[in-house]
Design a protein around this motif. Structure first.
Motif, PDB file in Angstrom:
ATOM      1  N   HIS A  83       0.794  -1.227   0.000  1.00 28.60           N
ATOM      2  CA  HIS A  83       0.000   0.000   0.000  1.00 28.60           C
ATOM      3  C   HIS A  83       0.827   1.277   0.000  1.00 28.60           C
ATOM      4  O   HIS A  83       0.434   2.274  -0.590  1.00 28.60           O
ATOM      5  N   ALA A  84       1.940   1.257   0.697  1.00 24.76           N
ATOM      6  CA  ALA A  84       2.697   2.504   0.837  1.00 24.76           C
ATOM      7  C   ALA A  84       4.188   2.244   0.762  1.00 24.76           C
ATOM      8  O   ALA A  84       4.699   1.289   1.361  1.00 24.76           O
TER       9      ALA A  84
ATOM     10  N   ARG B 152      14.129   6.969  -7.503  1.00 25.36           N
ATOM     11  CA  ARG B 152      13.484   6.126  -6.516  1.00 25.36           C
ATOM     12  C   ARG B 152      11.964   6.342  -6.490  1.00 25.36           C
ATOM     13  O   ARG B 152      11.179   5.388  -6.581  1.00 25.36           O
ATOM     14  N   GLY B 153      11.557   7.599  -6.384  1.00 17.05           N
ATOM     15  CA  GLY B 153      10.124   7.901  -6.398  1.00 17.05           C
ATOM     16  C   GLY B 153       9.470   7.399  -7.684  1.00 17.05           C
ATOM     17  O   GLY B 153       8.376   6.826  -7.665  1.00 17.05           O
ATOM     18  N   TRP B 154      10.163   7.601  -8.811  1.00 18.42           N
ATOM     19  CA  TRP B 154       9.597   7.152 -10.085  1.00 18.42           C
ATOM     20  C   TRP B 154       9.463   5.642 -10.150  1.00 18.42           C
ATOM     21  O   TRP B 154       8.519   5.115 -10.747  1.00 18.42           O
ATOM     22  N   ASP B 155      10.395   4.939  -9.539  1.00 19.27           N
ATOM     23  CA  ASP B 155      10.273   3.473  -9.503  1.00 19.27           C
ATOM     24  C   ASP B 155       8.948   3.057  -8.881  1.00 19.27           C
ATOM     25  O   ASP B 155       8.264   2.161  -9.379  1.00 19.27           O
ATOM     26  N   TRP B 156       8.572   3.722  -7.792  1.00 23.02           N
ATOM     27  CA  TRP B 156       7.336   3.351  -7.099  1.00 23.02           C
ATOM     28  C   TRP B 156       6.097   3.821  -7.842  1.00 23.02           C
ATOM     29  O   TRP B 156       5.043   3.168  -7.793  1.00 23.02           O
TER      30      TRP B 156
ATOM     31  N   ILE C  44       2.238   1.707  -6.777  1.00 20.22           N
ATOM     32  CA  ILE C  44       1.877   1.642  -5.347  1.00 20.22           C
ATOM     33  C   ILE C  44       0.953   2.819  -5.015  1.00 20.22           C
ATOM     34  O   ILE C  44       1.175   3.943  -5.486  1.00 20.22           O
ATOM     35  N   PRO C  45      -0.106   2.592  -4.222  1.00 17.87           N
ATOM     36  CA  PRO C  45      -1.072   3.675  -3.990  1.00 17.87           C
ATOM     37  C   PRO C  45      -0.466   4.923  -3.348  1.00 17.87           C
ATOM     38  O   PRO C  45      -0.810   6.040  -3.733  1.00 17.87           O
ATOM     39  N   LEU C  46       0.439   4.752  -2.382  1.00 15.03           N
ATOM     40  CA  LEU C  46       0.957   5.918  -1.646  1.00 15.03           C
ATOM     41  C   LEU C  46       2.479   5.932  -1.586  1.00 15.03           C
ATOM     42  O   LEU C  46       3.113   4.906  -1.332  1.00 15.03           O
ATOM     43  N   ARG C  47       3.052   7.118  -1.813  1.00 21.00           N
ATOM     44  CA  ARG C  47       4.489   7.323  -1.610  1.00 21.00           C
ATOM     45  C   ARG C  47       4.647   8.323  -0.460  1.00 21.00           C
ATOM     46  O   ARG C  47       4.040   9.393  -0.465  1.00 21.00           O
TER      47      ARG C  47
ATOM     48  N   TYR D 204       5.237  13.646   3.899  1.00 20.76           N
ATOM     49  CA  TYR D 204       4.890  14.301   2.654  1.00 20.76           C
ATOM     50  C   TYR D 204       4.398  13.196   1.716  1.00 20.76           C
ATOM     51  O   TYR D 204       5.165  12.301   1.351  1.00 20.76           O
ATOM     52  N   VAL D 205       3.120  13.214   1.360  1.00 22.02           N
ATOM     53  CA  VAL D 205       2.491  12.038   0.741  1.00 22.02           C
ATOM     54  C   VAL D 205       2.050  12.294  -0.706  1.00 22.02           C
ATOM     55  O   VAL D 205       1.361  13.280  -0.993  1.00 22.02           O
ATOM     56  N   GLY D 206       2.448  11.394  -1.596  1.00 23.26           N
ATOM     57  CA  GLY D 206       1.978  11.424  -2.983  1.00 23.26           C
ATOM     58  C   GLY D 206       1.017  10.277  -3.226  1.00 23.26           C
ATOM     59  O   GLY D 206       1.257   9.154  -2.780  1.00 23.26           O
TER      60      GLY D 206
END
Lengths: 506, 506
Positions: free
Chosen positions: A303-304, A353-357, A362-365, A379-381
């Motif tokens: 999920h995150a 890294r963020g782009w990998d997820w 995945i619903p939440l970064r 800080y949530v994307g």
């Protein structure tokens, strides 16, 4: 002039939809091609998704009294031949085992040896082999109903394969039931279609249309095939599950007979119903965007993703400590009967890294830096929003609200897909308009298809074939909704008893 | 003179152990033979047991960082040939796919058609096909370790089959890991053996001995094979799980290479480990008695059968109401991470009903009659006690204590099996005594075998072969316990570095 936005997936959906699909799978690490013709490797991120889908579906099955069992992988050729239409339907795509050992041949290389007296077919579906067991299990009406499901691999040799959508081997479940009456078997057929609908709509967030298949699209040997049909983003239809009323056809083929309360011997009535890893292909094409897949929270592999931001080596202990504590706390929470899945990614690889997820869907970064920690915030994307949109939450608020946020994403994905389908579903009563709707030159992009046309059909195979030949458009289903609303056949103009859904299809 | 007790299974274990085994399976409804040579049908009662074993094991795997994935059913012949010992080990028992469709032949019958250019072997195990994926997944030490498991069916063509113990198709899990160093791979090999030990001892209630296999019993292609060995009630050994250190053999075969931190290219170190539906055969032969199987509560297909006793039709509503309320209450309780499984059996078939559940091995039978209800009590039979021994509980006490009772049964089964194994495990240092121990004529029953002999072995293949030839006794393992305790070889008298476990085996 619109700003050119860089996307994570190239080509975009608009540029080349089929190639976008392949690239999305590659970027997501869900699965890959194998060196074995037409077979795929389902990688951990993809298999976790499948496990969650299986779990959801298995619970739904069991709630209706179905029990799991397991039957042989191999079907003797003579069994498959017991139902004429059935074997006809599968003969062209059977993997056949003919030998039971390997021996050094004259060339010194290993060759098949120990020829079998009867060839064995690797199951493409199991009606005939399960029917043989049923014939032994059933003798009286007291033994009925029998409600069985099997989670298994099946093989249908495909010449042109695409990961998840059409592979020579795939994973699926196949349900098989036996009943004393036709009415009860029909009821079960419909009940299991409803179970599929619940699973696909509520868990995979894919809206579907329920209906009957036309004769030409029926399961080989079935009396009636029901299906659920979803619209992909190229506006083609994808069948996401089928449920078959088999009448007494397979009972006759396998000698499934029972004694009634009145002590007459009768053939039983059977059903079968199946859904497969193909649903994952549907999920990708329903929700994916130009940055990759988007996993619906209820079945998401996790999920995150927690992304600790470590700008200076001395920050590491504090940031990791905060991150790990947050992960532990989140993992104790439950979202829809599953523990919340959390991944910590502390690789120091910058923005990749963020782009990998994002590409993994995945619903939440959740970004966690020294500054956030100072303010006890994160800080949530959200994957259902654009990559740059991120919101600050107090840590405790995020923990408290995560299940509500996941639910919001789940609902949002469903509503988006539903709006898209509605937008591209058109009632067409005019033949010329129908042909224009499905003619690529009339579309902005040739690879984008018209959508779903709701039109009349006289019921004849001729009209169905002509449309298929002219436009590669098929009848996806005769929907339950508006059944028995009279109109005119879109092809020949004769009376139509029910409107049907026409579309190009996977 | 002992009273002749009627048993539910005929023959008894003493009369004919192999036939007792077949009859127990039949009476329990766990599984049955299929019309496909050597393949079994796992029926719902048996499959539920397997699901519980899978769940327990899957949780244990995941706790060590292992992730599930799925790889192709088919292995190209050329892949299998990459590791010479490996293909040699499996060539004699391979199901080989040679064709990909069926066509009407000259006789008018369907025949295999569409010959494949390269035959495909139905996986007997997946080192070579998974190795191919690993070779693509690994390029740097940063990619390691890789920890993968697959739940799958495999096929090893067997000429003489027995349900669960030796079938041509069976269900299993196979774990495959890749590491940067030999030490880490060895550590993982041992760790997974410990996981199997936990699962088999704590869940299946089967005590095991851990150890190394001798060279002749190693997995084809392995550098070291570890196993756990259990004693059945005929005193034969059953291998309940194996874990292999593969060295660099399969890494070389599949080109699994990585760049070290020092930027050298090296072959990786791999392991594999497997356990299968064979464990169910072991469970039956460990705990079963002359009334049938006994399911250990932690993996039992269900925990309690509620048996409403309806003497007069007018009692039915009250008795059923009481029964259903009790069932609902019990089902809300949890025993070892699973909801308590309850079956209500209201068939009016007299005493046969209770015996059915005894033969199915359910841990608890709960009789509920009008008189019990009047006293708000239930009458409980435990499967680890004799069929006639039943105890009255107040209803609420039973609900409160059920998990404790289940735990008591679980412990009791383990302790009984452990005592049995201890009783029949003998340290033998004298060759004559050893031969007598394993000579059927010296046993009361020819089908009962001596047990486990702990004796010295010089390490030579000659002595191992001689004992096997003379007595059909093999080295089950070189146990970790007492490793490096010097003695004399039981066969030739030369020095033995470690005692070994000798036994006849399944």
């Amino acid at each position: 002039m619109a700003k050119q936005v860089k996307t994570a997936i190239s080509p975009t959906r608009d540029e080349d939809y089929p190639e976008w699909y392949q690239q999305v799978i590659k970027a997501s690490d869900l699965a890959e091609r194998s060196p074995v013709r037409g077979c795929m490797v389902i990688k951990p991120w993809g298999y976790a998704l499948w496990e969650n889908i299986m779990q959801a579906m298995d619970n739904l099955f069991k709630a209706t009294g179905v029990k799991n069992a397991y039957f042989p992988l191999f079907i003797p050729l003579s069994f498959l031949e017991k139902e004429a239409e059935h074997v006809e339907g599968f003969a062209k795509e059977c993997a056949v085992v003919t030998h039971h050992r390997l021996e050094k041949g004259p060339s010194g290389r290993l060759e098949p040896a120990g020829a079998l007296t009867e060839p064995l077919v690797v199951r493409p579906t199991s009606e005939t082999i399960i029917g043989d067991s049923f014939s032994k299990w059933v003798s009286s009406y007291r033994d009925l109903p029998i409600l069985i499901n099997q989670w298994a691999n099946v093989v249908r040799w495909e010449m042109r394969t695409r990961i998840f959508l059409r592979t020579s081997e795939f994973l699926w479940q196949e349900g098989h039931t036996v009943h004393a009456t036709a009415a009860e078997a029909r009821e079960r057929t419909r009940m299991m279609l409803d179970v599929y609908t619940t699973c696909v709509e509520d868990y995979l967030a894919m809206p579907v249309i329920q209906g009957h298949k036309s004769l030409s699209e029926r399961f080989p040997g079935a009396v009636d095939t029901l299906s659920i049909e979803a619209m992909m983003q190229d506006r083609k239809a994808l069948q996401a599950g089928t449920s078959h009323f088999l009448g007494q056809n397979f009972a006759r083929a396998s000698e499934i007979k029972f004694q009634t309360a009145a002590e007459n011997e009768e053939y039983a009535w059977t059903t079968s119903w199946g859904s497969s890893t193909r649903m994952i292909g549907g999920l990708i094409m329903t929700h994916g965007d130009d940055d990759g897949i988007i996993l619906p929270p209820k079945v998401a592999s996790a999920h995150a993703a927690l992304l600790p931001i470590i700008r200076k080596p001395e920050d590491r202990p504090v940031v990791m400590d905060f991150t790990e504590k947050l992960a532990r706390e989140l993992k104790e929470k439950t979202y829809h009967h599953r523990k919340i899945g959390v991944e910590i990614d502390d690789r120091e690889i910058g923005g990749a890294r963020g782009w990998d997820w994002i590409k993994k869907g995945i619903p939440l970064r959740v970004e966690i830096g020294a500054r956030d920690i100072a303010q006890n915030s994160v800080y949530v994307g959200r994957r259902d929003q654009t990559p740059n949109k991120k919101s600050s939450f107090s840590r405790d608020q995020f923990v408290a609200e995560i299940t509500a946020i996941l639910d919001e994403i789940q609902q949002n994905l469903f509503q988006r897909a539903l709006a898209f389908r509605k937008k591209h579903t058109v009632k067409i009563e005019d033949r010329k308009a129908f042909y224009e709707f499905f003619t690529p030159e009339n579309q902005k992009k040739p690879e984008i298809h018209g959508g779903f046309a709701i039109s009349g059909w006289c019921g004849s195979n001729d009209c169905e074939s002509k449309i298929k030949e002219d436009l590669t458009v098929t009848i996806r289903c005769i929907p339950f909704k508006n059944e028995n609303v009279k109109s005119r056949c879109i092809c020949c103009g004769k009376q139509s008893d029910s409107p049907v859904v026409f579309a190009k299809a996977y």
